[in-house]
Write an enzyme that holds these catalytic residues in place. Sequence first.
Site, PDB file in Angstrom:
ATOM      1  N   GLN A 208       1.317  -1.471   0.489  1.00 47.97           N
ATOM      2  CA  GLN A 208      -0.621   0.001   0.028  1.00 47.97           C
ATOM      3  C   GLN A 208       0.785   1.629   0.046  1.00 47.97           C
ATOM      4  OE1 GLN A 208      -2.392  -2.095   3.783  1.00 47.97           O
ATOM      5  NE2 GLN A 208      -3.447   0.674   3.476  1.00 47.97           N
ATOM      6  N   PHE A 239      -5.655  -3.501   3.341  1.00 51.58           N
ATOM      7  CA  PHE A 239      -6.732  -3.592   5.244  1.00 51.58           C
ATOM      8  C   PHE A 239      -5.713  -3.226   6.148  1.00 51.58           C
ATOM      9  CE2 PHE A 239      -8.214  -7.748   2.233  1.00 51.58           C
ATOM     10  CZ  PHE A 239      -9.940  -6.559   2.220  1.00 51.58           C
ATOM     11  N   GLU A 243       0.584  -2.013   4.746  1.00 48.10           N
ATOM     12  CA  GLU A 243       0.866  -0.183   4.722  1.00 48.10           C
ATOM     13  C   GLU A 243       2.407  -0.768   4.751  1.00 48.10           C
ATOM     14  OE1 GLU A 243      -1.748   2.517   7.289  1.00 48.10           O
ATOM     15  OE2 GLU A 243       0.890   3.523   6.956  1.00 48.10           O
ATOM     16  N   ARG A 321      -4.807   7.119  17.127  1.00 48.94           N
ATOM     17  CA  ARG A 321      -6.297   7.122  16.300  1.00 48.94           C
ATOM     18  C   ARG A 321      -7.371   6.216  17.544  1.00 48.94           C
ATOM     19  NH1 ARG A 321      -9.331   8.010  11.558  1.00 48.94           N
ATOM     20  NH2 ARG A 321      -7.310   9.230  10.715  1.00 48.94           N
ATOM     21  N   ARG A 353      -7.456  -1.825   9.177  1.00 49.23           N
ATOM     22  CA  ARG A 353      -9.093  -1.059   8.678  1.00 49.23           C
ATOM     23  C   ARG A 353      -9.377  -0.331   9.993  1.00 49.23           C
ATOM     24  NH1 ARG A 353     -12.763  -3.780   4.053  1.00 49.23           N
ATOM     25  NH2 ARG A 353     -13.741  -1.743   3.758  1.00 49.23           N
ATOM     26  N   PHE A 355      -7.629   1.559  11.805  1.00 50.03           N
ATOM     27  CA  PHE A 355      -6.312   1.960  12.743  1.00 50.03           C
ATOM     28  C   PHE A 355      -6.237   2.777  14.081  1.00 50.03           C
ATOM     29  CE2 PHE A 355      -2.818   4.425  12.154  1.00 50.03           C
ATOM     30  CZ  PHE A 355      -1.322   4.153  11.543  1.00 50.03           C
ATOM     31  N   THR A 453      -3.251  10.947  10.944  1.00 48.84           N
ATOM     32  CA  THR A 453      -3.270  11.639  12.273  1.00 48.84           C
ATOM     33  C   THR A 453      -1.734  12.326  11.850  1.00 48.84           C
ATOM     34  OG1 THR A 453      -2.423   9.901  13.081  1.00 48.84           O
ATOM     35  CG2 THR A 453      -4.902  11.092  13.315  1.00 48.84           C
ATOM     36  N   ALA A 522      -5.797   5.232   5.725  1.00 49.95           N
ATOM     37  CA  ALA A 522      -6.867   6.521   6.202  1.00 49.95           C
ATOM     38  C   ALA A 522      -7.825   6.575   5.460  1.00 49.95           C
ATOM     39  CB  ALA A 522      -5.860   6.956   6.890  1.00 49.95           C
ATOM     40  N   GLU A 724     -13.097   2.744   5.448  1.00 51.32           N
ATOM     41  CA  GLU A 724     -12.927   2.403   6.832  1.00 51.32           C
ATOM     42  C   GLU A 724     -13.910   2.652   7.707  1.00 51.32           C
ATOM     43  OE1 GLU A 724      -8.502   4.391   7.179  1.00 51.32           O
ATOM     44  OE2 GLU A 724      -7.996   3.298   8.610  1.00 51.32           O
TER      45      GLU A 724
END
Length: 775
Positions: A208, A239, A243, A321, A353, A355, A453, A522, A724
Site C-alpha cells: 500500500q 486492509f 502499509e 487513533r 482497517r 487503525f 493524524t 486512512a 474504513e
Amino acid sequence: MNKHPTISRSTLHESTRHDSGPKHVSGSAEYIDDMIEPAGTMHAYLALSTKPHAEIVAIDYAAVKAAPGVIGVLTAEDIPGENDVSPSHKHDEPIFAAGKVHFWGQPLFAVIAETRDQARRAAHLAKVEYKDLPFALDVRAAQAAGGQLVTEPLKLERGDVAAGFEKSPRRVKGSVTIGGQDHFYLEGQIAMAVPGEDEDVTVFSSTQHPSEVQLMVAHVLNIQQHAVTVNVRRMGGGFGGKETQGNLFAAVAAVAAKKWNRACKIRPDRDGDMTATGKRHDFVVDYDVGYDETGKIRAVNAVYGARAGFSSDLSGPVTDRALFHADNAYWYPAVRVRSEPLYTNTVSNTAFRGFGGPQGMMAAERWIEDIAYDLGCDPLDIRKANFYGTDSENVTPYHQVVEDNIVHRVVDELEQSSDYQARRKAILEYNAGSAILKKGIALTPVKFGISFTATWYNQAGALVHVYKDGSIHLSHGGTEMGQGLYIKVAQVLADAFCVGLDAIKIMATSTGKVPNTSATAASSGSDLNGMAAWDAARQIKARLVTHAAKLYQCDEAAVEFVPGGIQAGEQFVEFAELIASAYLNRVQLSAAGFYQTPKIHWDRATGRGHPFYYFAYGASVSEVTIDTLTGEYVVDRVDILHDVGRSLNPAIDIGQVEGGFVQGMGWLTTEELVWDDKGQLRTKAPSTYKIPVASDVPPIFNVRLAEWSVNKEPTIGRSKAVGEPPFMLAMSVVEALSMAVASVADYKIAPRLDTPVTPERVLMGCERLKREARG
Ligand code: MTE
Ligand code: HPA
Ligand code: MOS
C-alpha cells in the site's frame, strides 16, 4: 456550428463497475505471482525463529547450504546498508534477527534457491541454538512485567475530570478485552526484485506504500532512492496489512537480486505470512465512567493497553487513533484517556482497517452498555442521550470542534427504516416466551475522523499525460487493493476533461511516476489522489482554453469543456481534434498535479488540534438469535445507513460498506488469535482461524447510503472517504448478542462480552449471567 457527437455523459457520482472487475472474476487480473519471471529468477524463503524471546547462540547453516538447488543464504551480514525496516525510523525492526529473537516467527535468515520449493525445504535445515529469555505475550503480562512501551504514549484530556466524577451520582468501572485480527488478504505478501544497471533495482511489491518500500530498499542497499523503482499494479487485498508489512519482503528480494545479479521473488506460505507479519492490535481497556440517572456521562477516565508486539511499527499512530475514537459519537464533559503501546514478545502489530479506531469505539460502546444495564433501559436511549450536539456539547477530547454532526439524522432515519422499535418490542416478547433460543437487537452509531493524524501524510500527487490522439494516461500515488480507488480517480479525470472513461488508461502505481507518496491508507485514497488528478487536469485544461481562444478567436471565458470536446464561442471542437491542434501549436499536454488537505493541524505534545478534516458517519441495526445451550448464534438481519457524502461511485461505495461490515463482523465474532504458552501463534491457517464466508453474510442485509449527505468541506465531488468507517458498523452485532445474552437474567446484569464474541463466549456469558441472577 458542428454538432456534438454522442458521448457517454459524466460517470462521476454514477455507479460504474470496478475497472478490474471482469479481470478479477475471470482470473486474468495480473498479480505479482502471475507475472512472467525474468530468466534465472531465484526464489527466497524465510527461516523463522521458534522461540518467543532468546539469545541466538549459534546458527549452523551447513545443511541448508548443502541442500539441492540452494544458491546461498542471506543473513544480517549480507545487508549492505542497515539491517532495519522500521517504518517509524526507530531502528527497532531488523530484517533478520540480530543476536536476539523477540517473538516466535521472527525471520532469522533467508534461503535463496533455484525454485521456491527448494528454498522452502532448505529453510528448515538450519540448526539454531538459543538461550531462552523471559517473555511476556499479552497486555496483562506486559503490564505485570513493568509495562515497557515500544513508543511514546499519548494522553488526551479535556475538562475537569476529578470534578466530573465528584458530580456523578453513579459510576461504573471495568475492563474490556478487544481481540486482534489477521488481515487474511487473499493475495499474501509478495515481492519480486529485478536488478538493473549500476545500482538500479526495480521492485514489484504488493504494498500500500510504494514510496516507503522504495526508501526501505534504498536504505538496506545503502543506495540513493533514485536507483529504486517500485511498481504496484494491484494488491489482492491490503486492509492495512500492506502499509508496512511488505517492506521486509521487498528488502529481502532486492538484497538477493543485487547480490547475485539475478531477479529474486519471495512469497511466504499462508502460515508463514500469518506467523511473521503483524495484525490488528488487541487491547485491554480499563475504564472508570461517571454518569447521572438519565444516563448522561459526566466523566471518563480510561487506559488503553495495546499489544504492540516487539517493535514500534505503526503502534504509535494506531494507539493514538484509538484515543481519537474513545468518544465514538459521544460527548464527554470531562475526559482523560491514555494509551499504552506495550512491548510484547509477539509479532509487531500494525495497521488494520480503522487503525485503532474500532478498538477505541468498542470500549465506548462497552460503557454505554454498562450504563444502560445499570439503569434498566434500552442502550439506544443512552447512546442518544450522549450524542455530540450540533452547536454545543461538540468538543472532542482532542479539542477539535465537531462541525459536521449528522449522527442524529442518520440514527433517526435508520431507526425508522429498520423498524427498530417495533422489532425490539417483538423480540422482548419472543424472549419472554422462548426458553432456549433468545434474540437480541441493537443499533450502534459510528463517527470516524478522516485524515492521517500525521498531518504531513495528507498530500498526494498525480501525473497526467494527454497523447496526440486524445487518449489520456493517468498516474497517481494511490494504490489499488480492491477498494475501487483507480476507477474513482479515473472518473474524476474523465469528468474533468468531459471524455468517456475509455479515453483514460489507468497506469500501475510507480514511484517513477509520482514521488514521495503517502500510504494508500486512512481511507484517504480518493480524497487525496482524486484531488491531485483533478489539479493536473485543471492545468492542462487551462492551457487548452488559452490555445482554443487563440485558435478560434474568442474570449477565454467563452471556452467551455462540454461532453466530447470543447465549445469555443460558436465553435464545437472534438477533444481529439483540439488535442491534435494543441500539439502542433506546441502546447504542453502533460501535468503533475498536487494536493494537500487544508485546515488540519495537530500538536501531539499538548493533545490539541484539528487532526481531522471532517467526519464520516453511519449507523447499523443488527438482529441475532442465540442458542443458550450451545452458544451458537446467527445474525438474522442487518440494516445500515451510511454517510459517504456525495458518492463518487455508489456501487463501489456500497461494496465497501458491505465488505467493511462483514470484515468487522468477522473481527468481532469468529476471528480469534490464540498464542500458546510457548509464544507460538496457533491460529495461523483457515483451518483454525475463522474468517466470514459468503454464507455468513446476513440473509437480510439492507445497505443504504445517506443520499442526502454532502460533504461540507470542498472535497472531490463533495464526497467522503468510505474505506474504513463501515468496518465499525459491525459493533451492533456485538451489542445485539449482548442483549440476547442479557435476556437470560432478565436484562438486569450487564453482559460485558469481550471480543471476539465467539459461541464459547456467548455460552459462558449466558452461564455467568444465570449464575449471578441466582445470587
Ligand atoms: N477494500 C478492499 N476491497 N480491499 C482492501 O484491502 N482496504 C481498506 C479499505 N477498503 C481495503 C478495502 C483500508 S484499510 C483502507 S485504509 C482503504 O480501503 C484504503 O483505500 P482508500 O483510501 O482508497 O479508500
Ligand atoms: N491511518 C492509517 N494509516 C496511517 C495513519 C492513519 O491515521 N497514520 C499513519 N499511517
Ligand atoms: Mo487502512 S488500516 O488505513 O490501510
